[in-house]
Design a protein around this motif. Structure first.
Motif, mmCIF file in Angstrom:
data_model
loop_
_atom_site.group_PDB
_atom_site.id
_atom_site.type_symbol
_atom_site.label_atom_id
_atom_site.label_comp_id
_atom_site.label_asym_id
_atom_site.label_seq_id
_atom_site.Cartn_x
_atom_site.Cartn_y
_atom_site.Cartn_z
ATOM 1 N N VAL A 136 44.131 -10.177 11.430
ATOM 2 C CA VAL A 136 44.444 -8.805 11.039
ATOM 3 C C VAL A 136 45.028 -8.037 12.211
ATOM 4 C CG1 VAL A 136 43.395 -6.616 10.416
ATOM 5 C CG2 VAL A 136 42.790 -8.649 9.175
ATOM 6 N N ASN A 148 45.415 3.554 6.267
ATOM 7 C CA ASN A 148 44.806 2.563 5.397
ATOM 8 C C ASN A 148 45.487 1.233 5.651
ATOM 9 O OD1 ASN A 148 43.667 1.108 3.382
ATOM 10 N ND2 ASN A 148 44.829 2.048 1.731
ATOM 11 N N ALA A 149 44.825 0.360 6.404
ATOM 12 C CA ALA A 149 45.442 -0.923 6.733
ATOM 13 C C ALA A 149 45.595 -1.729 5.458
ATOM 14 C CB ALA A 149 44.564 -1.678 7.730
ATOM 15 N N SER A 150 46.813 -2.002 5.067
ATOM 16 C CA SER A 150 47.002 -2.656 3.776
ATOM 17 C C SER A 150 47.501 -4.071 3.970
ATOM 18 C CB SER A 150 48.014 -1.870 2.955
ATOM 19 O OG SER A 150 49.289 -2.390 3.154
ATOM 20 N N PHE A 151 46.809 -4.997 3.366
ATOM 21 C CA PHE A 151 47.227 -6.394 3.372
ATOM 22 C C PHE A 151 47.154 -6.902 1.951
ATOM 23 C CE2 PHE A 151 47.464 -7.621 7.747
ATOM 24 C CZ PHE A 151 46.743 -6.654 8.393
ATOM 25 N N LEU A 207 42.105 -10.728 -1.851
ATOM 26 C CA LEU A 207 42.056 -10.936 -0.412
ATOM 27 C C LEU A 207 40.789 -10.340 0.142
ATOM 28 C CD1 LEU A 207 44.039 -11.579 2.056
ATOM 29 C CD2 LEU A 207 44.455 -9.197 2.064
ATOM 30 N N LYS A 208 40.143 -11.036 1.087
ATOM 31 C CA LYS A 208 39.074 -10.366 1.786
ATOM 32 C C LYS A 208 39.236 -10.631 3.279
ATOM 33 C CE LYS A 208 35.953 -13.685 0.295
ATOM 34 N NZ LYS A 208 35.169 -14.308 -0.646
ATOM 35 N N ILE A 209 38.579 -9.790 4.032
ATOM 36 C CA ILE A 209 38.669 -9.906 5.479
ATOM 37 C C ILE A 209 37.314 -10.321 6.007
ATOM 38 C CG2 ILE A 209 39.333 -8.741 7.560
ATOM 39 C CD1 ILE A 209 41.403 -7.775 6.154
ATOM 40 N N ARG A 210 37.337 -11.286 6.891
ATOM 41 C CA ARG A 210 36.078 -11.807 7.385
ATOM 42 C C ARG A 210 36.002 -11.581 8.876
ATOM 43 N NH1 ARG A 210 34.764 -16.533 9.893
ATOM 44 N NH2 ARG A 210 32.637 -17.219 9.570
ATOM 45 N N THR A 211 34.936 -10.922 9.314
ATOM 46 C CA THR A 211 34.708 -10.839 10.746
ATOM 47 C C THR A 211 33.536 -11.748 11.062
ATOM 48 O OG1 THR A 211 33.349 -8.927 10.278
ATOM 49 C CG2 THR A 211 35.521 -8.499 11.094
ATOM 50 N N LEU A 244 39.101 -0.869 9.017
ATOM 51 C CA LEU A 244 38.945 -1.835 7.945
ATOM 52 C C LEU A 244 37.889 -2.869 8.310
ATOM 53 C CD1 LEU A 244 40.068 -2.770 5.272
ATOM 54 C CD2 LEU A 244 41.744 -4.078 6.491
ATOM 55 N N PHE A 296 32.072 -9.425 5.191
ATOM 56 C CA PHE A 296 33.297 -9.480 4.411
ATOM 57 C C PHE A 296 33.668 -8.082 3.954
ATOM 58 C CE2 PHE A 296 33.669 -13.973 3.957
ATOM 59 C CZ PHE A 296 32.383 -14.420 4.118
ATOM 60 N N THR A 297 34.900 -7.712 4.140
ATOM 61 C CA THR A 297 35.321 -6.413 3.630
ATOM 62 C C THR A 297 36.554 -6.600 2.778
ATOM 63 O OG1 THR A 297 36.562 -6.147 5.657
ATOM 64 C CG2 THR A 297 34.468 -4.995 5.509
ATOM 65 N N ASN A 298 36.669 -5.779 1.768
ATOM 66 C CA ASN A 298 37.876 -5.801 0.947
ATOM 67 C C ASN A 298 38.767 -4.642 1.328
ATOM 68 O OD1 ASN A 298 37.067 -7.955 -0.583
ATOM 69 N ND2 ASN A 298 35.900 -6.657 -1.969
ATOM 70 N N PRO A 299 40.055 -4.876 1.417
ATOM 71 C CA PRO A 299 40.936 -3.743 1.668
ATOM 72 C C PRO A 299 40.829 -2.746 0.518
ATOM 73 C CG PRO A 299 42.124 -5.807 1.880
ATOM 74 C CD PRO A 299 40.782 -6.130 1.341
ATOM 75 N N ALA A 300 40.679 -1.481 0.838
ATOM 76 C CA ALA A 300 40.471 -0.471 -0.190
ATOM 77 C C ALA A 300 41.744 0.316 -0.398
ATOM 78 C CB ALA A 300 39.343 0.467 0.234
#
Lengths: 378, 301
Positions: free
Chosen positions: A57, A174-177, A216-220, B193, B206-210
């Motif tokens: 990201v 708003n970070a958009s992916f 889509l999801k973001i994983r940290t 985010l 896990f986060t979803n883009p909003a």
């Protein structure tokens, strides 16, 4: 842990070495059912969601910010596991302005090769799973995207995934992916390179069915999240609960309220883009109509010729003479092929995307204005 | 945001006779971008089990007044045993070339290592990197991942300077430099985010883009909470329970006092109409595009 058991299962399925002079047929063991989900050699499990790593990201955001114009694109690396495509790394591709140049294509391939080799040596994933693209205000429907994606479709498992990142929306807070892939219907039409009207109808193609979105999801991972947690926790002294005057926030990453700005700076640019795209669409439609008219004219001429021949033959047969051969009409009249409607489809998609981003800014702007109005107590 | 307690060692200047200072300003502070930080942490996660710490190169830009900005980082192969340390220079060169192609402005500014023990090997590696960044001095970033007990997660930056009677490459004292984390607006929203869902320590989140509206709702909620707190405080001051702080009171008056009625009435309505018109136009354009694409599918009979 998964690696060793996978290796063991793979070793079990390899044929045992034979020392006999006549080697017997190798015996293959089936992959045990418990491992079937992990070892997916034939790419049978379809992808249902995409998972981005935190590092990817920030890398994409950084590259998109620094690239001149909106030409940031690069490759994604990762692995797919049980229906989820995990993207664990990415690297940017150098910007080449001239795509026709043979040298630049080769240099890009060289760059890619050495980058992949180097990453492999530090145990990073080195399988390409797709590519990413930065764009502004929603303008990602263009020919290059479709072409690159189609090329990737052959080479990569599950076809490639495109991750699209909107720079203007990120600058607004708003970070958009979003992740996309080509639909089956579009792929069929693309393989035949046939985008005439009839083929569009058969495949039911509109601009919204070219690409389908994948969730889509973001994983940290745990390390990064604990690191960020230490940096961003606001240390509130216990005395602050009773007396807010003493409360101070000493977070390294204080919460930001950038989203509350009445951000209307992009609206004129957005409107310009919409108008431009509409103009392009009008010209494209004009060209298509012209070509259609030409085809109709040629067809009419060919039909008239065939008709005349038939009448002549009928009259000659009536007169007792041998009928003239009916010549092959296609050699006499060149009917131009049906034009491809792909470009107009893409333009429509772009218009729609611009309209959507306009809508979003307008709706949030409305809410913010009423919030500001509420301040005056009206 | 400073990434560690401030240290007074920055005022140490080496003016001993015989000390040849390198031309070019000594770096006075370091700013790190989050990308570099994440790359370093990722490399640490991927290391071999045999390696205790990992090292790599830092890329970035230098400014005139001694500030060094670390923009990105990449990992470098190295092996460390009790007797010797080896760094793969070829790999380092290749990766630098590749990165340079994409972003010509970034140069080598130093190196990083996870784990904060500075030993002889660090001095040797510092010497090697100083040769790479000549004539400027190399920055050393020690990232503490906070995994070992007793060590807090944090980043410290150092500059090396020779020490001892005869300056030798193995002897060098690392002078700490203030180091902070900095990001631009775009990176800021990316970080939001990542940190938006509450992180339970020790597990992946896990986060979803909003969408825009969801984010707006969240920040409005936060502002509303803050206003509630301020209101409670003001009421307690008015009722005499708590002695009011003059500075806070003045600040509140400045922030919330001025009435914007006249300004609003004039321009507010026209702006409102503009926004509504833009929204209507956008809807119109979208429905037009949809109808047009459907028309193309209708077979001309």
């Amino acid at each position: 842990m998964a690696a060793t058991s996978m290796a063991a299962a793979l070793a079990a399925s390899l044929p045992a070495p034979q020392a006999a002079p006549t080697p017997s047929a190798p015996t293959y063991e089936a992959i045990p059912a418990s491992m079937a989900k992990v070892i997916d050699i034939e790419a049978e499990i379809p992808i249902t969601s995409v998972q981005l790593d935190a590092m990817v990201v920030s890398k994409i955001i950084k590259h998109a910010k620094e690239a001149p114009g909106s030409s940031a694109h690069g490759l994604l690396l990762g692995l797919d596991l049980d229906g989820t495509l995990e993207v664990s790394n990415s690297f940017p591709l150098p910007h080449h302005s001239n795509d026709e140049d043979d040298k630049s294509v080769k240099s890009v391939a060289r760059y890619q090769g050495s980058m992949l080799r180097s990453l492999k040596e530090v145990q990073a994933d080195d399988s390409v799973v797709g590519f990413y693209q930065g764009m502004t205000l929603g303008s990602f429907f263009n020919q290059t995207l479709v072409d690159t994606q189609a090329i990737h479709q052959e080479k990569l498992r599950h076809g490639g995934i495109v991750i699209v990142h909107d720079i203007s929306q990120t600058a607004r807070g708003n970070a958009s992916f979003r992740a996309f892939r080509l639909t089956r219907a579009f792929l069929d039409a693309y393989k035949k390179s046939n985008f005439s009207t009839t083929s569009l109808i058969d495949h039911r193609l509109t601009f919204s069915t070219i690409l389908e979105e994948v969730p889509l999801k973001i994983r940290t991972n745990a390390l990064v999240s604990s690191f960020l947690g230490t940096l961003s926790e606001a240390s509130v002294p216990p005395a602050a609960q009773t007396n807010p005057a003493l409360a101070t926030s000493s977070a390294a990453i204080p919460p930001s309220f950038a989203g509350l700005n009445l951000g209307t700076a992009n609206t004129p640019r957005n409107l310009e883009l919409v108008v431009e795209a509409l103009d392009n669409y009008k010209t494209e439609e004009g060209n298509l109509a012209y070509l259609q008219r030409q085809i109709a004219r040629e067809k009419a001429k060919a039909d008239a010729y065939v008709q005349k021949r038939k009448e002549e033959n009928a009259s000659r047969v009536a007169a007792g003479l041998a009928p003239l051969p009916e010549e092959d009409v296609s050699r006499l009249f060149k009917i131009p092929p049906e034009p491809s409607r792909l470009e107009s489809l893409l333009l429509l998609g772009r218009i729609d995307a611009y309209g959507k981003s306009l809508e979003e800014t307008a709706s949030t702007g409305l809410v913010k204005m009423y919030a500001a109005k509420g301040n005056t107590g009206n | 945001m400073p990434l560690g307690p401030p240290s007074s060692a920055i005022y140490l200047q080496n003016v001993a006779p015989g000390f040849t200072s390198t031309p070019g300003r000594t770096p006075t502070s370091v700013t790190v971008h989050p990308v570099a930080l994440f790359s370093i942490l990722d490399h640490y996660l991927r290391r071999n089990d045999a390696q205790d710490r990992v090292i790599g190169t830092l890329l970035g830009t230098r400014s005139e007044n001694g500030e060094v900005e670390v923009r990105s980082a990449f990992a470098v192969l190295h092996s460390e045993t009790a007797e010797q340390v080896a760094v793969d220079m070829e790999y380092h060169r290749t990766m630098y070339e590749l990165h340079h192609k994409v972003n010509p402005k970034e140069v080598i500014v130093g190196w990083y290592s996870t784990g904060s023990n500075l030993n002889t090997y660090s001095a040797l590696i510092q010497n090697f990197y100083s040769q790479e960044t000549a004539p400027h001095q190399a920055i050393h970033l020690a990232v503490n991942t906070g995994i070992e007990k007793g060590q807090q997660a944090g980043v410290k930056a150092f500059v090396g300077s020779p020490v001892g009677v005869n300056p030798k490459p193995e002897n060098c004292v690392f002078v700490p430099i203030p180091c902070e984390l900095r990001f631009s607006d775009a990176e800021r929203s990316g970080l939001d985010l990542l940190t938006s869902s509450p992180a339970t320590p020790g597990s992946a989140t896990f986060t979803n883009p909003a969408s825009d509206l969801e984010l707006l709702e969240r920040s409005l909620q936060q502002v509303s909470d803050m206003l509630d707190r301020v209101l409670a405080y003001v009421q307690s001051v008015l009722s005499g329970e708590v002695k009011g702080d003059a500075a806070v009171g003045r600040y509140l008056m400045d922030a919330l006092g001025p009435s914007t009625e006249d300004l609003e009435r004039g321009e507010f309505n026209s702006h409102l109409q503009d926004t509504l018109m833009v929204s209507y136009l956008a809807n119109l354009v979208r429905s037009q595009a949809e109808v047009s694409s459907r028309l193309a599918l209708v077979k001309a009979s």
